[in-house]
Structures are given as structure tokens and as C-alpha cells.
Design a protein around this motif. Sequence first.
Motif: not given
Lengths: 334, 462
Positions: A70-75, A291-292, B85-87
Motif C-alpha cells: 500500500a505504501f511502498p515508499h514507506v517500506y 507514498a502510496a 519504490r519502482f516496483m
Amino acid sequence: MELNILWFILVGVLFTGFFFLEGFDYGVGMLLPFIGRNDVERRIVINTIGPFWDGNEVWMITAGGALFAAFPHVYATMFSGFYMALFLMLVALILRGVAIEFRSKDESSKWRSTWDWMIFIGSTLPALLWGVAVTNLIQGIPINSKMQYAGTFFDLLSPYTLVGGVAFLLVFLFHGALFLTLRVEGELIERSRKAAVKIGLLAALVFLSLVGLTYTNTDLFKSALASSALWGAVAVFVAGYVLLWLKRFGWAFAMSGLAIAFTTIAFFSGLFPRIMVSSINPAWSLTIHNAASSAYTLKIMSFAALALVPIVLAYQGWTYWVFRKRVTAKELEY
Amino acid sequence: MEEVLLARWQFAITTVYHFLFVPLTLGLSVLVAVMETMYVRTGNETYKTMTKFWGKLFLVNFIMGVVTGIVQEFHFGMNWAEYSRFMGDIFGAPLALEALSAFFLESTFLGLWIFGWDRLSKTMHAACMWLVAFGSNLSAFWILVANSFMQSPVGYALRNGRAEMTDFMQVITNPYVWGQFPHTILGGLVTAGVFVTAISAYYLLKKRHLPVFKPSIKIGLACMLVSTLLVMGTGHLQAQFLATKQPMKMAAMEALWESADPAPFAIAVVVDEKNKKNSFEIGIPGALSFLAYDKFSGEIKGINELQAAAEKKHGPGNYTPNIAQSFWTFRIMVLSGLWMMLVAALGAFFFYKKRLEENPFILKLLLWSLPFPYIANSTGWILTEGGRQPWIVVGLQKVSEGVSTNVTSTEIWISMIGFTVLYGALAAVAIYLVRKFIIIGPLDEKPVLSVLTKKKEATLWN
């Protein structure tokens, strides 16, 4: 409801479930060397969480997976930023898992006490680190304009976050001691009760300092929901302590669990709509929007979560029902 | 770019180590469930003893898979943050679904299985192991969905500086998954089949616990025979798929530098990467075309042509994976598979003739085949992942672009050494335990509770 908000809530729910459930099994793990005085007693203590600990840990894994989805940037920002802390936590969790599984597989007392200490370390370190991590999120960490963590491991350790770590550790200890009073028999109940009485007082003290420092170090109290949840946590914690004195262990355990849940809710609502606060520039914070994942992914994941979460809750609940009886020395599978 | 190299090594070490335990979990959970079902249906206590014995070995293996799996989930964020981030929009979904639909299931029902022998009905208890088996294999499905996207991206669009999912159905019906998934599941069954067969052969050699291990070796051999055959079949289909969808991996596997029609299948080569040719080569004319297209003609593209085409499309750079590594891992995998199929057939033949027990040579052959599934699984993954270099997601992102930018090489060194040392120590412990259980044997049903409890015991802190 906007799906970004739904997923923020879902991640919050996963962390709440994780801290509630794994809170008591970290607590039991930390208490293991002190409550169990001989081999049988220690095995009994471990067996109180035996059927549950792995399922509880999946709450964390799912929370991690949900953040990723859901929030890959946070991860990405969180786990690359908290690199060394996460490495320590992973080592601790590996040791803990194998220790629970391996400790009774050999008769030697040295073997067993070694693994028992691994369970202790493997429960203490993650409890402490999660407290440090959560308080770092709300206090703010150096995140730059490119969503990158711009500090070192030691920037994560401030007086506030260290108090946060100790507070989590003590509350989990209290929660675990109360869980034990419900799951063991005879003399062990009394020992667990005494442990809870001592720890509870200390935990209350440190938790109150955490609340105080949260007031000075963060903007959490700007949110009415967050501040009432945090004061609610204090109130139910005290109620739990009183109920412990009255030997109403079931209720006391429910209250310590509620205190954990309220604390988690407080931190999440204090963050909203941010997930990671930038201490360099508020505009660089990671939020539920910047971030989503895409709306499409969130939609797919929402359907999946709404279908699967009730099923998971049902069978995990059933497990607790199957193992509702106290653990006795007579029937130890391990 | 030292970080990229270190992060790659860490990924390789932790993944291959993790995958030493996973295939046995996938297969043995099924076999233990089968054994327990036989116990429930016949009421024969021997099957219960069998279930408990193999279950104990399963648990040691399972927990190793679980604890190393946690590392897998988090190091995408730790070492490969830019990839995440990209994936994340596509890759995170199967990971979250894996946790929600599979991990909860396996862990919860395994807890019930371990501690529920006296609390659940027999049928319910056996059902728990079936759910563990289902959950484990379902988790393999989701992780392969994620991996397949990296090998062969589908159902996405490049938007907002990242790959975004446009069609979830396409992602989970990716033809690449349906090549990889059966191959992996069957690889798990091969591993479990060999494991059960080899250890049963040990007991037959020692003439110990025959009532337990004669039926065990029957189950093991049957599983081994059927699954080695099927794993070859699915492997073949996958190779055919590669010929069209990942031609560079195919060419690397075959060390085929120049396009050829019909293409020969190389048996052994000495790769000269610098001069982009093989300095020595023996092969079977036309055989590669046959493998790829089921006929003795048809063009297989060579490395040089594919490299030139990639440069034209993606700009200058090296788009060729390590040829010698791809070539030899593929052959080691295939030869291990052939070996296992052969010994399974031999073992089954002698078992069928009721002459297996008196034939120590065959029994030893079966026993010493134990390393082969592990070799095949590891080389298979090294080929799969190494063969997509330099891409982390084929055609979309390079490995060097996926690495975390704010993580220092010191940090990666520390975590890599830390995990490697810890993994090494745990491997020793796990092998010690498995060996110990095997030596004790299955009939030792005395409580594991310590004899120590009788005497006064030292407390932990002195």
C-alpha cells in the motif's frame, strides 16, 4: 472512504493486532528465565505461547507486506533507513524462533539454558526496538526531499525514543506476566502475579514519562483523537493494575491489551495523514498520498483484505479457544 | 558500485540458504499429511508413528524456513529500496497476499497440529496438516507471481516514474508463473521424496524399525518417481517458454554465441567470455532446436545478436549474464534430476520385485542421493536469477538501479557477515538435530521432558 485512508487504518489495525498479540508473547519470552525455575516450569512457560507465537509473528510479517503493497515508499524509506536496527531485530527474531522450536530437542541442561537465553534476548530486543521505531516515526527522522533517510543508526536513539523503547518493553512485560497468570497453574500463578505487580508499577512510571515526553517532543497532542487515545491508554493501564490487585486476572489482561491498543491508535492518529515525519522539512514527510501505491493496486488489495481478514480472525480466534485450558506439567507435547 | 555487488551477494546467500529448507517444507508437508490420512483411515498405529517421526524432521526444517523467510521479506526494503519504490505497486501486492492468505494459515494450523494431538479429533488433526501443506504451497505461488513479474513483466504501465499495475489478473496469470509454479512445487515433492526415501533406506540398511520404514520407503519412492518425471516435463515446457520469452537466458544457458538454425545442444563447453565465443565445444546437432520447438529446425538466437539488439533498444551496456555460470548451473540441475529419476526407477523396480531390502547397493545409492535435490534446487535458482542479469526486472530496471542509495557498504558488510555466520551456525544445529532424530529412530516415544527435573537444577543465572 478514500482507499489511502482505508489502508492507513488497515496498517494501523495490523500493528495494533501485532503489538497486542506479540506483546504478550514477547513478555512471556522475557519472563521465561525468571518465572520458570526448573526445566518443567520453563517448558510450561514456553508452552503457554507455544501454539500461538508463530501465528502472532505473522501479524508483523503481514504489516510489513501491507506497507510494501500500500505504501511502498514507506517500506523502502523505513527499512533502508532503520537498516542496522532492523538487522538486529531480524537476528533476534531468528534466534527466538529456532530457540522455541529447538530448546527441548536435546536433554542437556546447557543446551536448554542456552536456548532459553536466546528466547529471552529474542524477545527483549524486538520489544525494545519496536518502541524505538514507533517513537521515531512520530518524533520525526531526517528524511530528505528524495524520501531518503539522511541520518545514521545513532540518530534513531534520542532520550525520547529510548524512553519509548523501554516503555514498550515494560508494557509488554506486564502484558506477558498477566497472560501467564491466565495460562499456568499453582505456584506459577502466584509468581507471575508478583512479577506483574512489580513490573506494572515501573511500567506505569515509564509510560507516563513517555506521555510527558510525547507532549514536548512531538505534535501528537494536536490531534484530539490521538491525545484522548493516549490518555485512555494511561487510564486502562491503571485500571488493569488495580484489577491485578483484585486478582481479576482476565480483566487485568484485557486492560493491558487495551492499553497497548490505545497507544498504537494514539500514535497512528497522531501521525495521520503522515506515516513518517521528516524532521528536516515537514513537507518532506511521507504521507498516505505521496507514498502510496496506485489507486488500482489499493482497490485490488482492499477486496483481498476484506475477504481474507475475517477468515484469518476466525481461525486464529478458534486456536485460542482450542487451547483455552491452562498448561499443566502432565500434558506437555514437547 | 561496491554496494551493488555486496547486496547481490547478500541476496544470493540468504535466498539460496532459505531455499534449502523451503522445497522440503513444500513436499514433506504433503507427505506427512498423506501419512496421517492413512492413519486416520486405517487406524493402524504404525502410520501414526510414521507421521510423528517425519513430522518431527519436518518441524526442524519448517522453522528454519520460517525464520530465514522473515529476512527475505525485509531485505527488499533494506538493500533494494529503489527497486521497492519502482516496483512496490506490483511486487508488494503478492507479498501482502502471501502473508494474508498463506502465512497465517500455515503458522496457525501448524501450531494446532503440534499442540493439538489430544485436543482435536483425528480427522480434524489430519486436516490441520493438509492446511499447512496447502498454505505452504500457496505461499510458493504468490512468491512466484512476484518473481515471474521480474522475469517477464505483464499487466503494468510505466507511470509516475514507476511500474504501476494495470491488470491484476494478467499478473497472476502470467504464463511465466505457470511454468515456474508447477516446476517449483514438483521440485518440492522431489526433495521430499528423496528425503523420505534416503532416510528410510538408511534404516533398511541398518535393519531397524522395518515396520515403519518399509511403508515409508514405498511412499518416498512413489513420490520420487512420479515427481522426477513430472519435474522434467514441466522443466522442458519452461525451457520452451524461455526460448521465446527470455531468449537471452536461453542463449546463456546454452552458451550459444551466434544465432543458429538448426541449433545444436552443447554437452560441454569452455567459455571464452572475452572473445565472445567458446574455445571448446561438443554438442548434438539440431538437438536444441528440437528441445525448443519439438522439431529439428528453428532458429535459436545467439548471445551476440541479442546483445546487439538490447544495446539498440536500451542503450550501450552489457546485457549478457554470466555465460559459464548459466551454462553449468543448468547442466548440473538437469543431471541431478536425471540421476534422481534413474535411482528412483531402480529403487522402485527392486521394491516391486520385493528385493530392495536385501540389496545394500541400491539402498546405499538411494541414501547417497540425498544431496541431489538440494543441488538441483539451488542451481535452478542461481540459473533463474543469474540468467536475468543485468536486469532486476527484465527490460524495466537494472540491478544497479534497484539498490538502496543511502545504505553504506559497511552496513551491508555487517549484515551480510552477521547473517552468514548465524545461518552457518544454525545449519550446524539443524543438521545435528536431524541426525540425532534419525539415530534415535521413531519408536523412542518417551517424553522429551528432561530427566533433569528429578534432581535439583541450577538456575539460569549461575
